[in-house]
Design an enzyme around this catalytic site. Structure first.
Site, PDB file in Angstrom:
ATOM      1  N   ASP A 284      18.405   1.454  54.611  1.00  0.00           N
ATOM      2  CA  ASP A 284      18.435   0.953  55.982  1.00  0.00           C
ATOM      3  C   ASP A 284      16.991   0.819  56.447  1.00  0.00           C
ATOM      4  OD1 ASP A 284      21.174   1.027  55.935  1.00  0.00           O
ATOM      5  OD2 ASP A 284      21.334   2.947  56.973  1.00  0.00           O
ATOM      6  N   ASP A 442      32.033  -3.092  59.526  1.00  0.00           N
ATOM      7  CA  ASP A 442      31.692  -1.838  60.204  1.00  0.00           C
ATOM      8  C   ASP A 442      32.844  -1.426  61.120  1.00  0.00           C
ATOM      9  OD1 ASP A 442      29.083  -1.686  59.100  1.00  0.00           O
ATOM     10  OD2 ASP A 442      28.360  -3.108  60.582  1.00  0.00           O
TER      11      ASP A 442
END
Length: 587
Positions: A284, A442
């Site tokens: 990330d 998500d």
């Protein structure tokens, strides 16, 4: 890879070659009608001529402008060779060694080769037994025809038809991942592959037959046996990607480029027998408060430290960590630009630089995601999602991951029942192929008492909710998990598969950063619902969590971030554990 690399009105309906050049068409017809009588000349016949066309360190690369060829370039340079790009058919005929990393759709590739007069030159070069290596589509084009958007005629050098994998029996298509080869004796450039996995990513393949068996140097099994490589004399081609197959793939390239050289670093003995489960390292990436690009990791998507300064959690530099994970045995490396939804992606030059630098020394697939969508900048200039994705591909990405934009596209498709062809998902998969497009989902777990409580597909949960609820549906979110949408993960997964996704990255906000294991209920729900590969993400904390998700679901891969960054669980430990549990992995 199969895709349409150039938007074109050319849609072949028969086996007639494109009429771009009568001379080219006549030449190809000559090769097809006489290939039974043509024999490859001995390597010595062209040795003096080839040597006169350039130094031993020069490799001629046929790059016609589609997809990620940077990785092939980097691998060639890594092995100590210089590159000369093909500009004209004469460059092909004058090559010392020629590599053709075919990317795109069969029909579009043949159209480009014919329009540029390169098909005839390729046939002349190959039939002269000149040193040639085709990669992926570069292998398929050697055959007589392909069923992809066709039938469409190929170069006609090898007998056979290239057809699509049969997904009717539950086979996941595209064929993505590390699979084993059955190598025939005397296959030369494959001498050091042994029992190792190599990386495939394709939806079409050629089948061995009595007519082409003298060309086949190795096969691979995926649903049935297909041709993984061909070779005769100095002519070779592989369906897999050596530039993405780690050290094993580099030995294949080295064997082709320096057939008489001594391999100083041979891969250790492998145990490959079938398609391996993949272990993926995710980074990330975002800018910290000082503007530096760092790798971070959150808890349920919160990446800031719980301190008075509330600074962005810094776990290292992206390029360095990616290189470390490659050396540790990661099967893929995924970059997620977690603030990409806020800003103009092409303005994010550091992220593009990360890809360029990483691809110089990391020879496994690279995926990048975050902010890939249509955009209008402050000056009113419009950029399509295709332009954004193309820049990532040119910078070294093999796959791009689409998040929020895929949710909006799926909602529109489910509302209207019409594929507009205008969404980022549809545009990119049409041009680069569905195997190059990952959709990142998500979702957040929403507990309910009964499946009848909601219009979305739910599942019985292993652990009841806070009020004893036995069921849950999974609400999809956008903008980094900040906004819930009226669509479930099941509905989204089914829709994006139809719109052109080749793979699903399945996250879970509830499990993110918790280290208590993947959401098995969610992964099973989605991996049973679609016929494309599913990557399980969010929640890994121990090696046992990886074996659990592979044993209890149909996930093709499992991804982790924090436990790798913090060195709590090494990648090699994960793979050693999976092997002990009888789960095939790449070593």
């Amino acid at each position: 890879m199969e895709a349409a690399p150039f938007p074109s009105a050319f849609t072949p309906k028969s086996l007639s070659p494109p009429s771009s050049s009568s001379a080219t068409s006549q030449s190809l017809l000559y090769f097809r009608s006489n290939k039974a009588r043509l024999k490859l000349k001995s390597p010595r016949a062209f040795s003096v001529r080839a040597a006169s066309r350039g130094g031993d360190s020069v490799v001629t690369l046929l790059d016609y402008g589609a997809g990620n060829v940077r990785s092939v370039r980097n691998a060639i340079r890594h092995l100590g060779f210089d590159i000369k790009d093909v500009q004209t058919p004469e460059d092909i005929l004058g090559a010392n060694r020629l590599i053709f990393p075919g990317v795109g759709a069969f029909a579009s590739a043949m159209e480009v080769l014919n329009k540029k007069g390169m098909a005839e030159a390729l046939c002349t070069y190959i039939m002269g037994d000149r040193p040639f290596l085709g990669i992926c589509l570069g292998l398929q084009l050697l055959f007589e025809s392909s069923e992809e958007n066709g039938p469409v005629r190929g170069l006609g050098i090898i007998p056979g038809v290239v057809g699509r994998f049969d997904a009717s029996s539950g086979l996941r298509v595209p064929h993505i991942g590390w699979n084993a080869l059955k190598v025939r004796e005397g296959s030369e450039i494959l001498d050091d592959v042994g029992n190792h996995h190599v990386y495939f990513v394709h939806s079409y393949r050629a089948i061995p037959s009595n007519d082409n068996m003298d060309w086949v140097s190795s096969t691979c099994n995926y649903g049935d046996n297909f041709i993984a490589s061909v070779g005769k004399g100095n002519v070779h081609a592989v369906q897999f990607h050596p530039e993405k197959s780690g050290d094993v793939g580099l030995t294949v390239l080295r064997r082709f480029l320096s057939p008489k050289s001594h391999i100083t670093k041979k891969p250790t003995e492998g145990n490959a027998s079938k398609l391996a489960k993949r272990v993926i390292a995710c980074l990330d990436v975002r800018a910290n408060d000082k503007g530096d690009l760092v790798v971070t990791k959150g808890d349920q998507y919160d990446v800031r430290e719980q301190t008075e300064e509330n600074e962005v959690r810094n776990l290292g530099k992206p390029v360095d960590l990616a290189g470390q994970y490659y050396n540790d045995g990661a099967d893929e490396v995924s970059f997620l630009n977690i603030t990409g939804f806020r800003d103009f992606p092409l303005g994010d030059l550091p992220m593009l630089q990360v890809l360029r630098y990483t691809s110089e020394n990391v020879f496994v697939p690279l995926t990048v995601g975050g902010g890939i969508r249509d955009f209008t900048d402050a000056n009113g200039r419009y950029y399509s999602s295709l332009e954004v994705a193309s820049e990532y591909f040119r910078s070294g990405a093999d796959k791009i991951s689409i998040g929020s934009d895929a949710v909006y596209a799926a909602e529109e498709y489910l509302r209207t029942g019409v594929k507009s062809g205008k969404s980022s998902l549809e545009q990119i998969s049409r041009v680069y192929g569905n195997q190059a497009v990952v959709v990142s989902i998500d979702p957040r777990r929403m507990y309910i008492n009964s499946p009848e409580d909601v219009e979305f597909r739910s599942t019985r949960v292993t652990n009841p909710g806070p009020n004893g609820e036995d069921y849950a549906w999974y609400q999809c979110t956008v903008n980094g998990g900040r906004e819930g949408r009226p669509i479930g993960a099941y509905e989204l997964a089914k829709a994006v598969e139809e719109l052109g996704a080749g793979e699903i990255l399945l996250n879970c906000i509830d499990c993110d950063g918790q280290g208590k294991g993947f959401d098995i209920d969610l992964v099973k729900l989605i991996s049973d619902a679609v016929s494309i590969p599913v990557i399980a993400s969010s929640g890994a904390g121990t090696v046992e969590h990886f074996s659990e998700v592979f044993e209890k679901t149909n996930a093709s891969a499992a991804l982790a971030a924090g436990i790798f960054h913090r060195k709590e669980v090494p990648i090699q430990s994960v793979k050693e554990h999976l092997l002990k549990e009888g789960i095939e992995v790449r070593i």
